[in-house]
Design an enzyme around this catalytic site. Structure first.
Site, PDB file in Angstrom:
ATOM      1  N   GLN A 116      -1.024  11.978   3.696  1.00  0.00           N
ATOM      2  CA  GLN A 116      -1.237  12.579   2.255  1.00  0.00           C
ATOM      3  C   GLN A 116      -2.746  12.476   1.649  1.00  0.00           C
ATOM      4  O   GLN A 116      -2.956  13.272   1.140  1.00  0.00           O
ATOM      5  CB  GLN A 116      -0.490  11.530   1.248  1.00  0.00           C
ATOM      6  CG  GLN A 116       1.043  11.393   1.748  1.00  0.00           C
ATOM      7  CD  GLN A 116       1.838  10.472   0.894  1.00  0.00           C
ATOM      8  OE1 GLN A 116       1.528  10.091  -0.311  1.00  0.00           O
ATOM      9  NE2 GLN A 116       2.876   9.881   1.661  1.00  0.00           N
ATOM     10  N   VAL A 163      18.287   4.918   2.854  1.00  0.00           N
ATOM     11  CA  VAL A 163      18.767   3.637   2.605  1.00  0.00           C
ATOM     12  C   VAL A 163      19.102   3.405   1.151  1.00  0.00           C
ATOM     13  O   VAL A 163      18.237   3.625   0.149  1.00  0.00           O
ATOM     14  CB  VAL A 163      17.542   2.453   3.024  1.00  0.00           C
ATOM     15  CG1 VAL A 163      17.999   1.264   2.537  1.00  0.00           C
ATOM     16  CG2 VAL A 163      17.377   2.481   4.596  1.00  0.00           C
ATOM     17  N   CYS A 223      -3.260   6.001  -4.471  1.00  0.00           N
ATOM     18  CA  CYS A 223      -4.884   6.564  -4.536  1.00  0.00           C
ATOM     19  C   CYS A 223      -5.113   6.693  -6.074  1.00  0.00           C
ATOM     20  O   CYS A 223      -5.319   7.675  -6.467  1.00  0.00           O
ATOM     21  CB  CYS A 223      -4.836   7.752  -3.681  1.00  0.00           C
ATOM     22  SG  CYS A 223      -6.689   8.150  -3.525  1.00  0.00           S
ATOM     23  N   ASP A 238       2.884   0.949  -0.320  1.00  0.00           N
ATOM     24  CA  ASP A 238       2.788   1.377  -1.591  1.00  0.00           C
ATOM     25  C   ASP A 238       3.954   0.650  -2.620  1.00  0.00           C
ATOM     26  O   ASP A 238       3.932   0.177  -3.715  1.00  0.00           O
ATOM     27  CB  ASP A 238       2.766   2.727  -1.773  1.00  0.00           C
ATOM     28  CG  ASP A 238       1.691   3.612  -1.490  1.00  0.00           C
ATOM     29  OD1 ASP A 238       0.736   2.943  -1.176  1.00  0.00           O
ATOM     30  OD2 ASP A 238       1.861   4.708  -1.387  1.00  0.00           O
ATOM     31  N   LYS A 282      -3.179   0.937  -3.942  1.00  0.00           N
ATOM     32  CA  LYS A 282      -2.049   1.489  -3.131  1.00  0.00           C
ATOM     33  C   LYS A 282      -2.641   2.723  -2.399  1.00  0.00           C
ATOM     34  O   LYS A 282      -2.662   3.770  -2.636  1.00  0.00           O
ATOM     35  CB  LYS A 282      -1.027   1.898  -3.920  1.00  0.00           C
ATOM     36  CG  LYS A 282       0.009   0.723  -4.681  1.00  0.00           C
ATOM     37  CD  LYS A 282       0.689   1.131  -5.277  1.00  0.00           C
ATOM     38  CE  LYS A 282       1.519   0.109  -6.047  1.00  0.00           C
ATOM     39  NZ  LYS A 282       2.090  -1.132  -5.344  1.00  0.00           N
ATOM     40  N   THR A 283      -3.144   2.449  -0.949  1.00  0.00           N
ATOM     41  CA  THR A 283      -3.947   3.341  -0.307  1.00  0.00           C
ATOM     42  C   THR A 283      -3.399   3.384   1.207  1.00  0.00           C
ATOM     43  O   THR A 283      -2.941   2.305   1.732  1.00  0.00           O
ATOM     44  CB  THR A 283      -5.384   3.413  -0.262  1.00  0.00           C
ATOM     45  OG1 THR A 283      -5.543   1.836   0.113  1.00  0.00           O
ATOM     46  CG2 THR A 283      -6.066   3.488  -1.810  1.00  0.00           C
ATOM     47  N   CYS A 307     -11.077   3.919  -1.357  1.00  0.00           N
ATOM     48  CA  CYS A 307     -10.857   5.279  -2.037  1.00  0.00           C
ATOM     49  C   CYS A 307     -12.137   6.027  -1.797  1.00  0.00           C
ATOM     50  O   CYS A 307     -13.035   5.888  -2.446  1.00  0.00           O
ATOM     51  CB  CYS A 307     -10.530   4.941  -3.627  1.00  0.00           C
ATOM     52  SG  CYS A 307      -9.899   6.392  -4.332  1.00  0.00           S
TER      53      CYS A 307
HETATM   54  C1  LIG Z   1      -2.746  13.161  -3.206  1.00  0.00           C
HETATM   55  C2  LIG Z   1      -3.088  11.678  -2.461  1.00  0.00           C
HETATM   56  C3  LIG Z   1      -4.326  11.443  -1.846  1.00  0.00           C
HETATM   57  C4  LIG Z   1      -4.408  10.307  -1.432  1.00  0.00           C
HETATM   58  N1  LIG Z   1      -5.564   9.950  -0.972  1.00  0.00           N
HETATM   59  C5  LIG Z   1      -5.773   8.803  -0.417  1.00  0.00           C
HETATM   60  C6  LIG Z   1      -7.057   8.375   0.156  1.00  0.00           C
HETATM   61  O1  LIG Z   1      -8.136   9.389   0.139  1.00  0.00           O
HETATM   62  N2  LIG Z   1      -7.165   7.365   0.962  1.00  0.00           N
HETATM   63  C7  LIG Z   1      -6.069   6.419   1.233  1.00  0.00           C
HETATM   64  O2  LIG Z   1      -6.275   5.402   1.873  1.00  0.00           O
HETATM   65  N3  LIG Z   1      -4.911   6.739   0.701  1.00  0.00           N
HETATM   66  C8  LIG Z   1      -4.616   7.997  -0.118  1.00  0.00           C
HETATM   67  N4  LIG Z   1      -3.604   8.163  -0.537  1.00  0.00           N
HETATM   68  C9  LIG Z   1      -2.366   7.162  -0.578  1.00  0.00           C
HETATM   69  C10 LIG Z   1      -1.724   6.869   0.960  1.00  0.00           C
HETATM   70  O3  LIG Z   1      -1.133   8.258   1.148  1.00  0.00           O
HETATM   71  C11 LIG Z   1      -0.334   6.171   0.618  1.00  0.00           C
HETATM   72  O4  LIG Z   1      -0.918   4.891  -0.041  1.00  0.00           O
HETATM   73  C12 LIG Z   1       0.426   5.665   1.822  1.00  0.00           C
HETATM   74  O5  LIG Z   1       0.746   7.043   2.323  1.00  0.00           O
HETATM   75  C13 LIG Z   1       1.289   4.576   1.615  1.00  0.00           C
HETATM   76  O6  LIG Z   1       2.257   4.439   2.774  1.00  0.00           O
HETATM   77  P1  LIG Z   1       3.703   4.177   2.576  1.00  0.00           P
HETATM   78  O7  LIG Z   1       4.099   3.813   4.239  1.00  0.00           O
HETATM   79  O8  LIG Z   1       3.774   3.039   1.638  1.00  0.00           O
HETATM   80  O9  LIG Z   1       4.348   5.160   2.151  1.00  0.00           O
HETATM   81  P2  LIG Z   1       4.414   6.813   2.421  1.00  0.00           P
HETATM   82  O10 LIG Z   1       3.657   6.974   3.569  1.00  0.00           O
HETATM   83  O11 LIG Z   1       4.619   7.432   0.986  1.00  0.00           O
HETATM   84  O12 LIG Z   1       5.885   6.629   2.903  1.00  0.00           O
HETATM   85  C14 LIG Z   1       7.114   6.374   2.714  1.00  0.00           C
HETATM   86  C15 LIG Z   1       8.390   6.685   3.336  1.00  0.00           C
HETATM   87  O13 LIG Z   1       9.495   6.135   3.025  1.00  0.00           O
HETATM   88  C16 LIG Z   1      10.646   7.216   3.117  1.00  0.00           C
HETATM   89  N5  LIG Z   1      11.796   6.812   2.052  1.00  0.00           N
HETATM   90  C17 LIG Z   1      11.759   6.620   0.656  1.00  0.00           C
HETATM   91  N6  LIG Z   1      12.919   6.100   0.308  1.00  0.00           N
HETATM   92  C18 LIG Z   1      13.389   5.803   1.308  1.00  0.00           C
HETATM   93  C19 LIG Z   1      14.712   5.325   1.452  1.00  0.00           C
HETATM   94  N7  LIG Z   1      15.556   4.629   0.363  1.00  0.00           N
HETATM   95  N8  LIG Z   1      15.324   5.157   2.675  1.00  0.00           N
HETATM   96  C20 LIG Z   1      14.621   5.451   3.691  1.00  0.00           C
HETATM   97  N9  LIG Z   1      13.473   5.973   3.615  1.00  0.00           N
HETATM   98  C21 LIG Z   1      12.736   6.189   2.441  1.00  0.00           C
HETATM   99  C22 LIG Z   1      10.075   8.403   2.614  1.00  0.00           C
HETATM  100  O14 LIG Z   1      10.765   9.579   2.880  1.00  0.00           O
HETATM  101  C23 LIG Z   1       8.553   8.340   3.276  1.00  0.00           C
HETATM  102  O15 LIG Z   1       8.736   9.035   4.503  1.00  0.00           O
HETATM  103  C24 LIG Z   1      -3.302   9.282  -1.246  1.00  0.00           C
HETATM  104  C25 LIG Z   1      -2.090   9.996  -1.686  1.00  0.00           C
HETATM  105  C26 LIG Z   1      -1.885  11.051  -2.177  1.00  0.00           C
HETATM  106  C27 LIG Z   1      -0.516  11.669  -2.903  1.00  0.00           C
END
Ligand SMILES: Cc1cc2nc3c(=O)[nH]c(=O)nc-3n(C[C@H](O)[C@H](O)[C@H](O)COP(=O)(O)OP(=O)(O)OC[C@H]3O[C@@H](n4cnc5c(N)ncnc54)[C@H](O)[C@@H]3O)c2cc1C
Length: 435
Positions: free
Chosen positions: A68, A103, A186, A323, A331-332, A366
């Protein structure tokens, strides 16, 4: 504990992939991970690096995985959207069993998660990493017009290319960039989209004809004061009007109008309508509903964890990652990179009957893309304490640098795909160990 399926076992077996047989999958897993995003995939590898015999299930209905942080670069015409996408199963260690389901609930007292089709998967240890929920529907009219009428968002894979299309086609008029109430993932992403757009318009001699406004539901440009003056100077350079306490509530794409709730200094509320030619929206963000429905949340609905060990505040065999948590870090993905080895190490300790000893310090970062080719790299820990990864003489931090741009555009995607997701832990202060 056993794996049940109220709808008959065949469907459930079909939804499992990986090297394990269905018979093995019907045993309780040592570790169940909810969510195969940045946190889920990385922690599965990190755990297996520490103990290759663990039986791990990774539950997520999505078959694609996205980098992302790359979407800002897609919206700025630097990356292709395709370069940010991979098939999840190709990223995973063959020993991980994938369960392609959503889930719907966790039953923490029974050590099990309930899948959307009613199946039950049991665990000894549970890692919750389902990310956060983007609530596009919270803004009236938005879903009907996203991807057309000049309305876009870098917060979706399919829309980020439209941002770049709009940036290239806009030669004059009004461009509005919005930011919803915190917390969001982010926190810099809404203004990153603005800077890269403005830089393009400046370099193509049309900035003087474009009126740019940043409508921010909050009251400050960036939450960590050390970075504000550097960012403000870019807002000044691009002639951006900063409208704080402006919360987007409604969009009419065809009429090219956007409505905001406005709170003034005395706390009085009013509604204001603005015309636009281009509108970049950052959606409302909230915790996934099943967290509170499972009794795992704080009052605001986020997963309730100890901010250092990342262990659930009530259930010792549940861990948070990414996140979804109620921790106060940014949240990154950068935060996730540091959290993963902490969770992996503490789970290994817990399995050995020991108290968690690894601690997360709240690191998040960030990379603010203030112009194409330069970035202000904000890095900070809990309490907003600035925490640069590089020595002072490199000048990476509160000043825009080409080195930080290289990091974001070249080094970090490489580190993500080839190291972080593979359990190769670089600069995490938590080296892997076999137990
Ligand atoms: C536009 C944008 C720019 C960004 N820029 C940066 C940056 O420059 N630097 C940085 O460090 N971060 C950045 N981020 C933030 C970063 O992408 C997120 O903080 C990171 O991906 C969080 O990881 P995560 O595993 O918590 O969630 P995610 O990577 O979002 O993954 C969550 C997963 O859980 C799954 N899921 C959801 N609910 C359920 C359920 N009930 N059952 C089973 N599976 C489920 C989803 O399908 C998904 O695959 C950015 C994000 C965006 C959108």
């Amino acid at each position: 504990m056993e794996t049940n399926n109220s709808n008959g076992s065949k469907e459930f077996e079909d939804s499992i992939s990986g090297s394990q047989t269905s018979a093995q999958a019907n045993l309780p897993f040592d570790i169940v991970i909810v969510g195969a995003g940045s946190g889920g995939v990385a922690v599965s590898s990190s755990l297996l690096k520490r103990n290759g015999n663990l039986r791990i299930a990774l539950v997520d209905p999505a078959t694609k995985h996205y980098y992302q942080p790359g979407w800002t670069m897609v919206g700025g015409g630097v990356f292709s959207a395709k370069s940010t996408e991979r098939e999840t199963h190709k990223l995973l260690d063959k020993r991980v069993s994938q369960i392609h389901q959503f889930v719907s609930k966790v039953e923490p007292d029974a050590n099990s998660v309930i899948l959307q089709d009613g199946s039950v998967v049991s665990y000894d240890q549970l890692v919750m990493s389902p990310g956060l929920t983007l609530n596009w529907g919270a803004i009236e009219g938005l879903e009907d017009t996203l991807g057309k009428n000049g309305v876009t968002s870098n917060y979706r894979y399919d829309l980020a290319p439209y941002t770049w299309e709009l940036v290239q086609n806009t030669k004059h008029g009004k461009a509005i960039f919005t930011q919803p109430p915190m917390p969001i993932k982010c926190a810099g992403a809404p203004q990153k989209a603005l800077y890269l757009s403005a830089d393009h318009w400046l370099k193509n001699q049309c900035l003087d004809n474009i009126d740019i406004e940043f409508c921010n539901a909050g009251g400050v440009l960036f939450g960590v004061p050390a970075y504000v003056s550097g960012l403000q100077s870019y807002m000044d350079k691009y002639g951006v009007s900063l409208s704080y306490n402006h919360n987007l509530i409604k969009v009419d794409g065809e009429a090219k109008k956007a409505w905001f709730n406005l709170t003034d200094a005395e706390g009085n509320k009013s509604e204001i309508c603005k015309d636009f030619d281009m509108l970049h929206v950052c959606p409302v963000q909230q915790p996934p509903a099943f967290i509170s429905e499972s009794g795992l949340s704080d009052q605001a609905g986020w997963l309730s964890v100890d901010p250092f060990s990342l262990q659930h505040t009530q259930y010792e065999n549940i861990w948070g990652l990414g996140d979804v948590m109620n921790t106060t870090n940014a949240k990154t993905m950068a935060a996730v990179r540091k959290q993963v080895p902490v969770v992996a190490k503490n789970i290994i300790s817990a399995r050995a009957g020991q108290a968690p000893s690894a601690k997360y310090d709240g690191y998040g970062s960030c990379p603010l893309t203030v112009e194409r080719g330069k970035i202000i790299l904000a890095e900070f820990c809990y309490g907003g304490r600035v925490a640069p990864s590089f020595p002072d003489w490199l000048n990476v931090g509160t000043k825009p640098t080409k080195l930080a741009w290289w990091l974001k555009s070249v080094a970090l995607p490489f580190v993500y795909w080839n190291m972080m997701l593979k359990g190769r832990e670089l600069m995490t202060n938590c080296p892997e160990e076999k137990v």
